[in-house]
Design an enzyme around this catalytic site. Structure first.
Site, PDB file in Angstrom:
ATOM      1  CG  PHE A  61      -4.844   3.829   2.134  1.00 66.76           C
ATOM      2  CD1 PHE A  61      -3.599   3.522   2.660  1.00 66.76           C
ATOM      3  CD2 PHE A  61      -5.777   4.452   2.944  1.00 66.76           C
ATOM      4  CE1 PHE A  61      -3.293   3.828   3.974  1.00 66.76           C
ATOM      5  CE2 PHE A  61      -5.479   4.756   4.261  1.00 66.76           C
ATOM      6  CZ  PHE A  61      -4.231   4.444   4.780  1.00 66.76           C
ATOM      7  CB  ILE A 108      -8.547   2.239   9.425  1.00 66.77           C
ATOM      8  CG1 ILE A 108      -8.045   2.134   7.988  1.00 66.77           C
ATOM      9  CG2 ILE A 108      -7.531   2.909  10.346  1.00 66.77           C
ATOM     10  CD1 ILE A 108      -7.728   3.469   7.337  1.00 66.77           C
ATOM     11  CG  PHE A 166       0.052   8.905   5.788  1.00 65.78           C
ATOM     12  CD1 PHE A 166      -0.108   7.645   6.321  1.00 65.78           C
ATOM     13  CD2 PHE A 166      -0.966   9.440   5.017  1.00 65.78           C
ATOM     14  CE1 PHE A 166      -1.255   6.915   6.096  1.00 65.78           C
ATOM     15  CE2 PHE A 166      -2.123   8.718   4.787  1.00 65.78           C
ATOM     16  CZ  PHE A 166      -2.267   7.446   5.328  1.00 65.78           C
ATOM     17  CG  ASP A 167       3.269   3.698   6.371  1.00 65.91           C
ATOM     18  OD1 ASP A 167       4.481   3.533   6.091  1.00 65.91           O
ATOM     19  OD2 ASP A 167       2.618   2.876   7.034  1.00 65.91           O
ATOM     20  CE1 TYR A 219       0.870   1.545   4.229  1.00 66.90           C
ATOM     21  CE2 TYR A 219       1.166  -0.830   4.298  1.00 66.90           C
ATOM     22  CZ  TYR A 219       1.390   0.420   4.844  1.00 66.90           C
ATOM     23  OH  TYR A 219       2.147   0.547   5.978  1.00 66.90           O
ATOM     24  CE1 TYR A 266      -4.973   4.826  12.179  1.00 67.20           C
ATOM     25  CE2 TYR A 266      -4.984   5.768   9.976  1.00 67.20           C
ATOM     26  CZ  TYR A 266      -4.595   4.780  10.850  1.00 67.20           C
ATOM     27  OH  TYR A 266      -3.833   3.733  10.406  1.00 67.20           O
TER      28      TYR A 266
END
Length: 192
Positions: free
Chosen positions: A181, A132, A112-113, A101, A164
């Site tokens: 995502f 999530i 962010f990731d 991902y 979140y």
């Protein structure tokens, strides 16, 4: 990123060459501050221009990728589109799955990731709250969202309520953030 005085780093939204090689930098920040640098030599100015061109190219690629598939929206606000439809099995609740991902903030596209640079997909049980809610639903299916199939790549836009929420996460995801995502559902792990 561009380093300005005081060791502050900013994402470059645009660099404008002005007469006498003075460069104005508009930073992509919530407050949209504008900074002007002192006169720069040609090499420094060209490096700044090259960095801004790369940033513009990457934003253009992200925008073009988002246009490649038509998003559908579930009643709870989760949006999805299949970039590549998988041909393998669909996961079942409680199954251990693997997924690569990349996660971005929808507000500015900032990553962010991502599992790709680590070379190690995320492994977790789907549909049991280990990730999530937007991931569980976006991969497993439900609420009108079809399940992904192994080998598939899906783009998800996850509202804060399925992400979140008001708490945010780890100082990198602000409160009430909508998340994007790109998810790649991998096949079963081969023992070898």
């Amino acid at each position: 990123m561009l380093a300005l005085s005081g060791n502050k780093h900013f994402t470059v939204a645009s660099v404008t060459a002005r007469p006498r090689a003075v460069v104005a930098v508009r930073c992509q920040q919530p407050e949209q501050q504008e900074f002007s640098a002192a006169p720069l030599d040609r090499r420094t100015m060209m490096a700044g221009l090259a960095a801004s061109l790369v940033a513009v190219q990457q934003q253009g690629q992200h925008a073009a990728a988002a246009e490649e598939c038509a998003f559908q929206t579930a009643a709870n606000g989760l949006q999805w589109c299949d970039v590549v439809e998988g041909s393998g099995d669909a996961p079942v609740q409680g199954a251990m799955i693997r997924a690569h991902y990349t996660g971005r903030l929808a507000s500015n596209g900032a990553v962010f990731d991502s599992s790709y640079p680590r070379g190690k997909p995320l492994q977790f049980k789907i549909g049991v709250g280990q990730v999530i809610k937007g991931w569980d639903q976006g991969i497993l299916g439900g609420e009108g969202v079809p399940a992904m199939k192994e080998g598939g790549k899906r783009r998800l836009i996850i509202p804060a309520e399925l992400g979140y929420g008001a708490r945010g996460a780890g100082g990198v995801i602000p409160p009430n953030a909508t998340l994007e995502f790109d998810v790649e559902l991998l096949g079963k792990r081969r023992m070898g």
